[in-house]
Design a protein around this motif. Sequence first.
Motif, mmCIF file in Angstrom:
data_model
loop_
_atom_site.group_PDB
_atom_site.id
_atom_site.type_symbol
_atom_site.label_atom_id
_atom_site.label_comp_id
_atom_site.label_asym_id
_atom_site.label_seq_id
_atom_site.Cartn_x
_atom_site.Cartn_y
_atom_site.Cartn_z
ATOM 1 N N SER A 2 1.100 -1.040 -0.358
ATOM 2 C CA SER A 2 -0.037 -0.112 -0.085
ATOM 3 C C SER A 2 0.789 1.128 0.115
ATOM 4 C CB SER A 2 -1.047 -0.177 1.548
ATOM 5 O OG SER A 2 -1.232 0.790 1.754
ATOM 6 N N VAL A 3 0.339 2.222 -0.535
ATOM 7 C CA VAL A 3 1.249 3.909 -0.226
ATOM 8 C C VAL A 3 1.958 4.199 1.074
ATOM 9 C CG1 VAL A 3 -1.152 5.261 -0.019
ATOM 10 C CG2 VAL A 3 1.104 6.078 -1.269
ATOM 11 N N TYR A 4 1.149 3.648 2.296
ATOM 12 C CA TYR A 4 0.467 4.159 3.757
ATOM 13 C C TYR A 4 1.931 3.097 3.898
ATOM 14 C CZ TYR A 4 -3.292 6.053 2.611
ATOM 15 O OH TYR A 4 -5.038 7.233 2.642
ATOM 16 N N GLU A 5 2.854 2.303 3.465
ATOM 17 C CA GLU A 5 3.735 1.210 3.594
ATOM 18 C C GLU A 5 5.097 1.704 2.967
ATOM 19 O OE1 GLU A 5 3.220 -3.073 2.698
ATOM 20 O OE2 GLU A 5 1.640 -2.173 2.428
ATOM 21 N N ASN A 6 4.910 2.972 2.692
ATOM 22 C CA ASN A 6 6.515 3.420 2.352
ATOM 23 C C ASN A 6 6.862 4.421 3.143
ATOM 24 O OD1 ASN A 6 6.851 2.957 -0.771
ATOM 25 N ND2 ASN A 6 4.364 3.127 -0.912
ATOM 26 N N VAL A 7 8.183 4.758 2.949
ATOM 27 C CA VAL A 7 8.910 6.034 4.054
ATOM 28 C C VAL A 7 10.009 6.894 2.847
ATOM 29 C CG1 VAL A 7 10.658 6.312 6.044
ATOM 30 C CG2 VAL A 7 8.875 4.193 6.203
ATOM 31 N N GLU A 15 13.326 10.288 9.065
ATOM 32 C CA GLU A 15 12.599 8.843 7.938
ATOM 33 C C GLU A 15 10.794 9.742 8.138
ATOM 34 O OE1 GLU A 15 13.173 4.897 8.713
ATOM 35 O OE2 GLU A 15 14.302 5.119 7.325
ATOM 36 N N PHE A 16 10.351 9.302 7.151
ATOM 37 C CA PHE A 16 9.348 10.005 7.296
ATOM 38 C C PHE A 16 7.871 8.938 6.889
ATOM 39 C CE2 PHE A 16 5.074 11.235 5.958
ATOM 40 C CZ PHE A 16 4.202 12.247 6.827
ATOM 41 N N GLY A 17 7.131 8.674 8.080
ATOM 42 C CA GLY A 17 6.333 7.180 7.722
ATOM 43 C C GLY A 17 4.499 7.422 6.789
ATOM 44 N N LEU A 18 4.224 7.179 5.913
ATOM 45 C CA LEU A 18 4.143 7.693 4.867
ATOM 46 C C LEU A 18 2.057 7.406 5.958
ATOM 47 C CD1 LEU A 18 5.346 8.390 2.885
ATOM 48 C CD2 LEU A 18 3.583 8.427 1.776
ATOM 49 N N GLU A 102 15.396 3.604 -7.656
ATOM 50 C CA GLU A 102 14.475 4.016 -7.244
ATOM 51 C C GLU A 102 13.737 4.109 -5.937
ATOM 52 O OE1 GLU A 102 12.063 2.947 -10.398
ATOM 53 O OE2 GLU A 102 10.788 1.684 -9.688
ATOM 54 N N LEU A 103 13.502 4.951 -5.123
ATOM 55 C CA LEU A 103 12.737 4.922 -3.880
ATOM 56 C C LEU A 103 10.988 3.561 -4.010
ATOM 57 C CD1 LEU A 103 11.125 8.586 -3.216
ATOM 58 C CD2 LEU A 103 13.026 6.993 -1.339
ATOM 59 N N PRO A 104 10.706 3.262 -3.381
ATOM 60 C CA PRO A 104 9.431 1.877 -3.800
ATOM 61 C C PRO A 104 8.649 2.469 -3.435
ATOM 62 C CG PRO A 104 11.670 1.124 -1.911
ATOM 63 C CD PRO A 104 12.004 2.854 -1.778
ATOM 64 N N LEU A 105 8.588 3.672 -3.550
ATOM 65 C CA LEU A 105 6.776 4.462 -3.202
ATOM 66 C C LEU A 105 6.693 4.673 -4.772
ATOM 67 C CD1 LEU A 105 4.697 6.720 -2.521
ATOM 68 C CD2 LEU A 105 6.222 8.119 -1.987
ATOM 69 N N TYR A 106 7.836 5.187 -5.372
ATOM 70 C CA TYR A 106 7.932 5.820 -7.177
ATOM 71 C C TYR A 106 7.955 3.690 -7.669
ATOM 72 C CZ TYR A 106 7.810 10.080 -7.458
ATOM 73 O OH TYR A 106 7.316 11.583 -7.482
ATOM 74 N N THR A 107 8.192 2.717 -7.449
ATOM 75 C CA THR A 107 7.742 1.337 -7.700
ATOM 76 C C THR A 107 6.695 0.895 -6.976
ATOM 77 O OG1 THR A 107 10.128 0.982 -6.953
ATOM 78 C CG2 THR A 107 8.857 -1.391 -7.440
ATOM 79 N N PHE A 108 5.915 1.876 -6.043
ATOM 80 C CA PHE A 108 5.277 1.025 -5.840
ATOM 81 C C PHE A 108 3.796 1.686 -6.802
ATOM 82 C CE2 PHE A 108 0.538 2.643 -3.557
ATOM 83 C CZ PHE A 108 -0.145 1.339 -3.425
ATOM 84 N N LEU A 109 3.706 3.153 -6.871
ATOM 85 C CA LEU A 109 2.902 3.981 -7.805
ATOM 86 C C LEU A 109 2.640 3.751 -9.257
ATOM 87 C CD1 LEU A 109 4.001 7.862 -6.284
ATOM 88 C CD2 LEU A 109 1.755 6.547 -6.245
ATOM 89 N N LYS A 110 4.249 3.468 -10.198
ATOM 90 C CA LYS A 110 4.147 3.152 -11.490
ATOM 91 C C LYS A 110 3.460 2.123 -11.690
ATOM 92 C CE LYS A 110 8.459 3.861 -11.787
ATOM 93 N NZ LYS A 110 10.287 4.204 -11.700
ATOM 94 N N SER A 111 3.599 0.710 -10.536
ATOM 95 C CA SER A 111 2.295 -0.587 -10.646
ATOM 96 C C SER A 111 1.895 -0.214 -10.776
ATOM 97 C CB SER A 111 3.191 -1.074 -9.544
ATOM 98 O OG SER A 111 2.007 -0.742 -8.123
#
Length: 179
Positions: A2-7, A15-18, A102-111
């Motif tokens: 989930s988007v919320y699992e990203n930091v 660090e900032f947890g989404l 790449e940030l894991p957040l962007y891996t997630f968003l692009k997926s």
Amino acid sequence: MSVYENVLKRKDGSEFGLDELKGKVLLIVNTATGCGFTPQYKGLEKLYEEYKDKGFEILDIPCDQFGHQAPGNDDEIHEFCTLTYNTTFPRFAKSEVNGENELPLYTFLKSQMAEDSVTGPINKTIMKGVEKLSTSCKKAGDIKWNFTKFLVDREGNVVGRYSPTTKPEELEKEIKKYI
């Protein structure tokens, strides 16, 4: 995932947890201070001022992968944005949005949303030119340039991906729909 699992890393390295943003509408943008799209900071700040008290957040993630248009360190980037465009929304550490680092957040968003929404013949022509310049855009779904925008609803669903040619003001109707 989930988007919320990203930091994300803040510019000070912490660090900032989404997960802290659960229940908010998010606009996630990879930015650059020396790009032709940099004036979009003004429109982003206007959206932020209008909707931040209604559950809207902008996440500014500087990226230097496109023509080295985000020079300087995180403090210099922050100073430029606050002095030039009076930005007040959260800015995070300079990061990569494509490739092996790449940030894991962007891996997630692009997926979740593999293609930009590009409208109009002029914008399509601009983006074709930009793609040719982008050396980090190597596979389908990669970010093509600075100021690609992802819209996330209050439940954490990616509901929009917008090209750099999409001005922040053009997203207001979509943002209001999810607020």
